[in-house]
Design a protein around this motif. Structure first.
Motif, PDB file in Angstrom:
ATOM      1  N   LEU A 493      58.333-116.870 -18.609  1.00 57.48           N
ATOM      2  CA  LEU A 493      57.344-117.844 -19.073  1.00 57.48           C
ATOM      3  C   LEU A 493      55.963-117.195 -19.097  1.00 57.48           C
ATOM      4  CD1 LEU A 493      58.512-121.007 -17.095  1.00 57.48           C
ATOM      5  CD2 LEU A 493      58.815-120.565 -19.531  1.00 57.48           C
ATOM      6  N   LYS A 494      55.415-117.022 -20.296  1.00 61.57           N
ATOM      7  CA  LYS A 494      54.108-116.369 -20.418  1.00 61.57           C
ATOM      8  C   LYS A 494      52.985-117.244 -19.886  1.00 61.57           C
ATOM      9  CE  LYS A 494      53.138-113.637 -23.759  1.00 61.57           C
ATOM     10  NZ  LYS A 494      53.335-112.366 -23.051  1.00 61.57           N
ATOM     11  N   CYS A 495      53.206-118.561 -19.819  1.00 58.94           N
ATOM     12  CA  CYS A 495      52.160-119.436 -19.290  1.00 58.94           C
ATOM     13  C   CYS A 495      51.910-119.186 -17.809  1.00 58.94           C
ATOM     14  CB  CYS A 495      52.521-120.901 -19.530  1.00 58.94           C
ATOM     15  SG  CYS A 495      54.062-121.418 -18.726  1.00 58.94           S
ATOM     16  N   LEU A 496      52.858-118.525 -17.122  1.00 61.44           N
ATOM     17  CA  LEU A 496      52.688-118.219 -15.695  1.00 61.44           C
ATOM     18  C   LEU A 496      52.061-116.853 -15.456  1.00 61.44           C
ATOM     19  CD1 LEU A 496      56.072-119.549 -14.232  1.00 61.44           C
ATOM     20  CD2 LEU A 496      53.859-120.716 -14.330  1.00 61.44           C
ATOM     21  N   ASP A 497      51.791-116.099 -16.514  1.00 60.63           N
ATOM     22  CA  ASP A 497      51.222-114.757 -16.354  1.00 60.63           C
ATOM     23  C   ASP A 497      49.914-114.755 -15.575  1.00 60.63           C
ATOM     24  OD1 ASP A 497      53.407-113.824 -17.662  1.00 60.63           O
ATOM     25  OD2 ASP A 497      52.364-113.160 -19.463  1.00 60.63           O
ATOM     26  N   PRO A 498      48.921-115.584 -15.947  1.00 63.07           N
ATOM     27  CA  PRO A 498      47.670-115.584 -15.164  1.00 63.07           C
ATOM     28  C   PRO A 498      47.883-115.977 -13.706  1.00 63.07           C
ATOM     29  CG  PRO A 498      47.354-116.678 -17.276  1.00 63.07           C
ATOM     30  CD  PRO A 498      48.816-116.490 -17.118  1.00 63.07           C
ATOM     31  N   LEU A 499      48.823-116.906 -13.460  1.00 61.17           N
ATOM     32  CA  LEU A 499      49.084-117.333 -12.081  1.00 61.17           C
ATOM     33  C   LEU A 499      49.604-116.176 -11.255  1.00 61.17           C
ATOM     34  CD1 LEU A 499      49.365-119.634  -9.969  1.00 61.17           C
ATOM     35  CD2 LEU A 499      51.707-119.946 -10.806  1.00 61.17           C
ATOM     36  N   PHE A 500      50.580-115.424 -11.773  1.00 60.10           N
ATOM     37  CA  PHE A 500      51.131-114.305 -11.020  1.00 60.10           C
ATOM     38  C   PHE A 500      50.091-113.209 -10.809  1.00 60.10           C
ATOM     39  CE2 PHE A 500      55.340-116.068 -11.861  1.00 60.10           C
ATOM     40  CZ  PHE A 500      56.004-115.749 -10.683  1.00 60.10           C
ATOM     41  N   PHE A 501      49.234-112.987 -11.795  1.00 55.84           N
ATOM     42  CA  PHE A 501      48.184-111.977 -11.615  1.00 55.84           C
ATOM     43  C   PHE A 501      47.236-112.384 -10.489  1.00 55.84           C
ATOM     44  CE2 PHE A 501      43.995-110.201 -12.408  1.00 55.84           C
ATOM     45  CZ  PHE A 501      44.282-108.865 -12.595  1.00 55.84           C
ATOM     46  N   LEU A 502      46.826-113.651 -10.480  1.00 60.66           N
ATOM     47  CA  LEU A 502      45.886-114.123  -9.468  1.00 60.66           C
ATOM     48  C   LEU A 502      46.529-114.283  -8.095  1.00 60.66           C
ATOM     49  CD1 LEU A 502      43.968-116.809 -11.565  1.00 60.66           C
ATOM     50  CD2 LEU A 502      43.215-114.495 -10.965  1.00 60.66           C
ATOM     51  N   MET A 503      47.861-114.268  -8.025  1.00 61.03           N
ATOM     52  CA  MET A 503      48.558-114.366  -6.737  1.00 61.03           C
ATOM     53  C   MET A 503      48.522-113.062  -5.950  1.00 61.03           C
ATOM     54  SD  MET A 503      51.929-116.650  -7.638  1.00 61.03           S
ATOM     55  CE  MET A 503      52.749-116.099  -6.134  1.00 61.03           C
ATOM     56  N   ASN A 504      48.151-111.965  -6.579  1.00 64.49           N
ATOM     57  CA  ASN A 504      48.080-110.688  -5.870  1.00 64.49           C
ATOM     58  C   ASN A 504      46.989-110.736  -4.806  1.00 64.49           C
ATOM     59  OD1 ASN A 504      49.912-108.485  -7.194  1.00 64.49           O
ATOM     60  ND2 ASN A 504      49.076-109.676  -8.906  1.00 64.49           N
ATOM     61  N   PRO A 505      47.195-110.062  -3.684  1.00 57.79           N
ATOM     62  CA  PRO A 505      46.181-110.095  -2.616  1.00 57.79           C
ATOM     63  C   PRO A 505      44.805-109.644  -3.086  1.00 57.79           C
ATOM     64  CG  PRO A 505      48.233-109.188  -1.780  1.00 57.79           C
ATOM     65  CD  PRO A 505      48.410-109.336  -3.257  1.00 57.79           C
ATOM     66  N   SER A 506      44.743-108.541  -3.848  1.00 53.52           N
ATOM     67  CA  SER A 506      43.441-108.030  -4.290  1.00 53.52           C
ATOM     68  C   SER A 506      43.576-107.360  -5.654  1.00 53.52           C
ATOM     69  CB  SER A 506      42.877-107.044  -3.257  1.00 53.52           C
ATOM     70  OG  SER A 506      41.590-106.601  -3.642  1.00 53.52           O
ATOM     71  N   PRO A 507      43.753-108.144  -6.714  1.00 55.14           N
ATOM     72  CA  PRO A 507      43.859-107.545  -8.049  1.00 55.14           C
ATOM     73  C   PRO A 507      42.512-107.018  -8.513  1.00 55.14           C
ATOM     74  CG  PRO A 507      43.817-109.929  -8.217  1.00 55.14           C
ATOM     75  CD  PRO A 507      43.848-109.600  -6.747  1.00 55.14           C
ATOM     76  N   SER A 508      42.537-105.950  -9.291  1.00 53.70           N
ATOM     77  CA  SER A 508      41.286-105.353  -9.761  1.00 53.70           C
ATOM     78  C   SER A 508      41.362-105.048 -11.248  1.00 53.70           C
ATOM     79  CB  SER A 508      40.980-104.061  -8.982  1.00 53.70           C
ATOM     80  OG  SER A 508      41.955-103.072  -9.238  1.00 53.70           O
ATOM     81  N   TYR A 509      40.199-105.041 -11.876  1.00 51.30           N
ATOM     82  CA  TYR A 509      40.076-104.746 -13.304  1.00 51.30           C
ATOM     83  C   TYR A 509      38.968-103.714 -13.487  1.00 51.30           C
ATOM     84  CZ  TYR A 509      42.681-107.222 -16.961  1.00 51.30           C
ATOM     85  OH  TYR A 509      43.625-107.602 -17.877  1.00 51.30           O
TER      86      TYR A 509
END
Length: 581
Positions: A493-509
């Protein structure tokens, strides 16, 4: 009292028997061994003749290109210990193919899996992971597992296999879990694994007998019965297996010689470097970043509830608060953003400009003055490589201004929740060109010409449509780093992509603005034109390729000619058309 103590005595006797069994089979420390007799594969270790370690010299002496090589995948190819090699891959199957609840069941059963023998533990994991899974929809073996298998390949073991001629891989894993990895990425000729039983297209969670699993390929390896009677069967067959794992597969009984690798050897192996993969790993799917060993799996499940809450809080702050307020708060919550700008501003690379740059600049200025009202100033066109769906949001946050984003496909949920304006392209060239022209006349615009995300350090082919939309283009190099969950998917489900990214302890860009490039709409890009129409077509492809190369250099990524269609055909079996969900 005696009756009450009887169950405890029985339990104590049960564990003592298991302990004694473990003590009777200690880990051996020898290196490479050969068994001379081909009729006593399961005989005692005393009949093994000790050989030197698995060195370059010994390998050259016993293996050549005209020999058939049969190897045990878990014992002679993977670096992980034979006792713990299987659980992480079954956890991947449970998590990616069945969901988090079945994966939790598998983790809770891990103590039982450790107590029973190897065959029983394998049967338990197969039952938990595969029962009720639809056969046609199972794509984990092709889309998810090869990445983790490749990261577990030992360099020394791989070097031995590549010296053989015809290579046959034997595994205790179900064949559907290892076939794609061995055939497509390691170029193994024949794969022999356990076959799973099915009923009306659904897996029953049961395995066929080893003899039945290998019977289908027996003739392919050793020839038919008639060929063997005529003496045409291959007599120079070498086997390689693990010293601590009995080679009870019937294929090894036909080997002229069998060599063994000990656990001590495997501990000294190095992992196979990415640049030595026979086939580069460009596309893979799945949500988990870490290899789900028992400890890593426990960490994921402990973090999961907290991660969901943290992701919701981060999302609400990012959507509701202005950028200048949201940035510091999100930084305190673990989100990191690194922004770098070019040293020079509005510079145009010499490969795109002309020898008569000054003259054409004057002509361009005159045309601009003549058209006055007609040629209003357009917005800036930002061209990014595509890492996650959050690329436009991070660029907008970095520049502290909302920027319209055009996408090739986006779920309806993501469109509704996006804090910036998003416009979906139709894949019709004329309609999309008109739409982008209109959007640029209204303000700045972001486009990701790859058309889909790529997790690995590669850039897909850039669609050249953007190159003719503006006279000045700003390339933006984007890179994202996560530690627990991937924020992209091809089959989920692509609609969950932002949720899984933000679930990381410390995601960086990391957002890096590069020097401005002249687009096909600028006369500077048509300097060498003799036929304006033909060279305009050439110019936009040239500009697209140039920007792809510049982004590749900035990121250290390799440029490819692969497209969105290639990715989805490999990972999901479709052309990547996202449903409105």
């Amino acid at each position: 009292m005696a009756g009450k103590a009887l169950p405890f005595k029985s339990l104590l006797l049960f564990f003592s028997r298991i302990l004694l069994r473990k003590l009777r089979n200690p880990t051996k420390s020898s290196h490479l061994h050969r068994k001379v007799s081909i009729n006593t594969i399961t005989s005692t270790q005393a009949k093994l003749q000790k050989y030197p370690s698995l060195s370059q010299r010994s390998v050259d002496q016993v293996i050549s290109k005209n020999q058939t090589l049969i190897f045990d995948m878990e014992g002679s190819l993977l670096k992980s210990s034979s006792s713990s090699v299987m659980f992480p891959y079954f956890m991947l199957v449970a998590f990616e193919a069945s969901g988090i609840f079945r994966a939790l069941i598998l983790l809770l059963m891990y103590p039982i899996i450790c107590l029973v023998d190897e065959e029983m533990s394998l049967s338990i994991m197969v039952m938990v992971c595969f029962f009720g899974i639809k056969e046609k929809s199972f794509k984990v073996g092709r889309a998810v597992l090869p990445k983790f298998f490749l990261e577990d390949v030992g360099l020394e073991g791989f070097g031995v296999l590549m010296r053989g001629g015809k290579k046959v891989g034997v595994s205790d894993f179900p064949r559907i879990m290892v076939e794609s990895f061995l055939k497509e990425y390691l170029e193994i000729d024949v794969v022999v694994g356990r076959e799973l039983k099915t009923f009306h297209g659904y897996y029953l969670g049961l395995m066929q007998d080893k003899k039945k699993s290998s019977g289908a390929v027996f003739d392919e390896i050793f020839g038919t019965h008639e060929d063997r009677l005529m003496g045409n069967n291959p007599s120079d067959v070498i086997g390689i297996g693990s010293f601590n794992k009995p080679l009870d597969h019937q294929l090894f009984s036909h080997c002229k010689e069998i060599y063994y690798v000990s656990e001590a050897d495997k501990r000294s192996w190095q992992y196979l470097p990415r640049n030595k993969y026979p086939k580069p790993l460009i596309f893979h799917d799945g949500r988990l970043v870490l290899k789900p060993t028992p400890l890593n799996s426990l960490a994921v499940f402990m973090w999961f509830p907290l991660g969901i809450c943290l992701a919701i809080i981060r999302g609400i702050i990012g959507v509701t608060l202005p950028y200048r307020f949201a940035g510091p708060i999100l930084a305190l919550l673990g989100l990191r953003l690194n922004l770098s700008r070019p040293n020079s501003t509005n510079s145009i690379p010499s490969s795109i400009t002309t020898n008569n740059q000054n003259q054409q600049n004057e002509e361009n200025d005159q045309n601009t003055l003549q058209n006055g009202q007609e040629k209003k100033k357009k917005g800036v066109l930002y061209v990014c490589n595509h890492r996650t769906l959050l690329d436009p949001l991070y660029l907008s946050a970095a520049l502290c201004t909302p920027i319209t984003a055009v996408t090739y496909s986006l779920s309806r949920v993501s469109e509704i929740l996006a804090p910036i304006k998003t416009v979906r392209l139709t894949r019709h060239r004329v309609k999309d060109a008109n739409m982008m022209e209109k959007l640029l006349s209204q303000g700045d615009l972001i486009v990701c010409p790859e058309g889909t995300t790529c997790r690995e350090p590669y850039l897909l082919r850039f669609s050249p449509l953007f190159a003719e939309m503006s006279d000045k283009i700003v390339p933006v190099a984007m890179d994202a780093h996560v530690s627990m969950f991937y924020g992209t998917t091809a089959g989920g489900l692509k609609c969950l992509d932002p949720l899984f990214f933000l679930m990381n302890p410390s995601p960086s860009y990391t957002v890096r603005l590069l020097d401005t490039v002249a687009g096909a709409a600028s006369p500077l890009s048509l300097s060498t034109c003799q036929n304006e129409n033909a060279d305009h077509e050439v110019s936009r492809f040239k500009i697209a390729n140039h920007i792809q190369e510049e982004l590749g250099k900035a990121l250290g990524f390799e440029c490819t000619k692969l497209t969105r269609k290639d990715k989805y055909l490999i990972l999901a079996g479709n052309e990547g058309i996202v449903k409105n969900r």
